[in-house]
Design a protein around this motif. Structure first.
Motif, PDB file in Angstrom:
ATOM      1  N   TRP A  81      22.939 -14.116  44.994  1.00  0.00           N
ATOM      2  CA  TRP A  81      21.726 -14.307  44.219  1.00  0.00           C
ATOM      3  C   TRP A  81      20.666 -13.302  44.677  1.00  0.00           C
ATOM      4  O   TRP A  81      20.728 -12.766  45.796  1.00  0.00           O
ATOM      5  CB  TRP A  81      21.182 -15.716  44.401  1.00  0.00           C
ATOM      6  N   PHE A  87      16.595 -19.981  39.875  1.00  0.00           N
ATOM      7  CA  PHE A  87      17.271 -21.098  40.528  1.00  0.00           C
ATOM      8  C   PHE A  87      16.246 -22.088  41.061  1.00  0.00           C
ATOM      9  O   PHE A  87      15.116 -21.729  41.391  1.00  0.00           O
ATOM     10  CB  PHE A  87      18.166 -20.603  41.668  1.00  0.00           C
ATOM     11  N   LYS A 169      21.310 -22.596  38.081  1.00  0.00           N
ATOM     12  CA  LYS A 169      21.564 -22.485  39.517  1.00  0.00           C
ATOM     13  C   LYS A 169      20.619 -23.402  40.295  1.00  0.00           C
ATOM     14  O   LYS A 169      19.458 -23.555  39.922  1.00  0.00           O
ATOM     15  CB  LYS A 169      21.357 -21.041  40.001  1.00  0.00           C
ATOM     16  N   GLU A 227      26.227 -23.523  40.952  1.00  0.00           N
ATOM     17  CA  GLU A 227      26.080 -22.820  39.677  1.00  0.00           C
ATOM     18  C   GLU A 227      26.851 -23.553  38.595  1.00  0.00           C
ATOM     19  O   GLU A 227      27.835 -24.243  38.858  1.00  0.00           O
ATOM     20  CB  GLU A 227      26.586 -21.379  39.787  1.00  0.00           C
TER      21      GLU A 227
END
Length: 377
Positions: A81, A87, A169, A227
């Motif tokens: 990431w 996220f 996420k 995820e």
């Protein structure tokens, strides 16, 4: 996934520690009494010190924040990431900034005044907010305490957010730094803390024949990067979740057959047969009633199709709000390495040869049970 715990902070060293029959218990003097605890190893503590001194802002933070921050950095990097990834973050803690809170309260009693940073550095939201700052996240930040099932409740939140479509996420986990004199005395007051420091295995988690409580405390943090869907770099799949509470009979107890665990496990097993589960990683804190009631619940749910049972509490202690995620890490490592890790002082009926699905349990004060099924990728 990543963690920092008495087992270390690198997955290879963590797995190597799991394959050995040695625990990570040491004895430390707390005020006027000694207690057995599981501390971070020296190299991990050194990394925390480096992190603390890396910026002036981090020098005022509690270890519970720094443990979570270090684990989050490592998992974030492993997941691939970056700051452009959208996220969420939910890293909870049962007690939060324990050491700092005690320090500031002692200061207040002595001086009648409080330091400027005493409030912002001791809130439960402190952990997720500093992780968000460090990783430059743009998504939601959640912090909570649901006692010892905190970290697995964070995973539930991550699943819910992802399934809602609000984000793809979520970084979830728990962090705890409870090794203070006051915290240990609280546990001793409940008559559940391990007393035999000379035993080969002071914590007799899952030994249903033990005659005294044998729980002890450890410290650490763990996080999982979740995820949507099955990504190429996925290490395991979450295929079942369950949760439940039960009416309180006592502030620290659950029912004799752990009704909350029965409900949470049945919910997590929806659409599966009992025989689909190869291993249950038990919460099993090392207390007489806690271990027995969870075992009773597992017997009720699985009957004659009992899976193999194990736990990591005898090795690293009870890390309160972080315990569930460290148990999940333990389960994932067993899946990845295709090896069941038994408990050296508990007789097993035989280790499963192939590991496909593992169920992980956690519960806290108040009967807040969570069960999670993970599956081999």
């Amino acid at each position: 996934m990543a963690s920092v715990s008495p087992l270390g902070m690198n997955q290879n060293e963590i797995w190597e520690a799991y394959t050995k029959d040695q625990h990570k218990i040491t004895s430390r003097k707390y005020v006027s009494t000694a207690a057995i605890v599981a501390e971070l190893p020296r190299h991990a503590a050194d990394q925390i010190a480096v992190l603390r001194n890396s910026t002036a802002n981090y020098q005022a933070l509690d270890n519970s924040v720094l443990y979570g921050l270090l684990a989050a950095r490592n998992a974030f990097k492993m997941a691939g990431w970056d700051k452009n990834s959208h996220f969420g973050i939910n890293v909870g803690s049962s007690r939060g900034a324990t050491s700092l809170f005690e320090k500031y309260h002692e200061e207040f009693l002595a001086k009648g005044k409080s330091s400027t940073l005493s409030s912002p550095t001791t809130t439960l939201g402190n952990i997720s907010s500093w992780i968000a700052h460090d990783l430059q996240s743009q998504g939601p930040e959640i912090s909570h305490s649901i006692t010892c099932s905190t970290a697995l409740h964070a995973l539930l939140n991550g699943v819910a957010w992802i399934q809602s479509g609000l984000t793809d996420k979520f970084l979830v986990g728990g962090s705890e730094a409870p090794l203070t004199a006051f915290t240990i005395e609280q546990m001793k007051a409940l008559k559940i803390y391990a007393a035999d420091t000379n035993a080969d295995y002071p914590c007799q988690a899952m030994n249903l024949n033990k005659k005294q409580n044998s729980m002890f405390l450890g410290e650490g943090a763990g996080v999982i990067c979740m995820e949507k869907g099955v990504q190429n770099n996925a290490i395991a799949l979450v295929t079942g979740i369950g949760f439940a509470t039960e009416p309180l009979q006592h502030n620290i107890s659950i029912s004799t057959e752990a009704d909350c665990f029965q409900k949470s496990m049945k919910m997590a097993l929806q659409g599966m047969d009992a025989s689909d589960i190869d291993v249950v990683v038990m919460h099993a804190p090392g207390t007489i009633k806690g271990d027995q009631s969870e075992y009773n619940a597992i017997k009720k749910v699985f009957g004659s199709q009992m899976p193999a049972l194990t736990t990591n509490k005898w090795k690293i202690g009870h890390t309160f709000g972080a315990s569930g995620i460290l148990s999940l890490e333990f389960a994932i490592l067993m899946l990845v390495n295709q090896k069941f890790i038994n408990i050296p002082f508990v007789t097993s009926d035989g280790a499963p040869q192939n590991l496909r699905r593992i169920l992980v349990n956690a519960v806290g004060f108040g009967g807040n049970a969570v069960s999670v099924v993970i599956e081999q990728r």
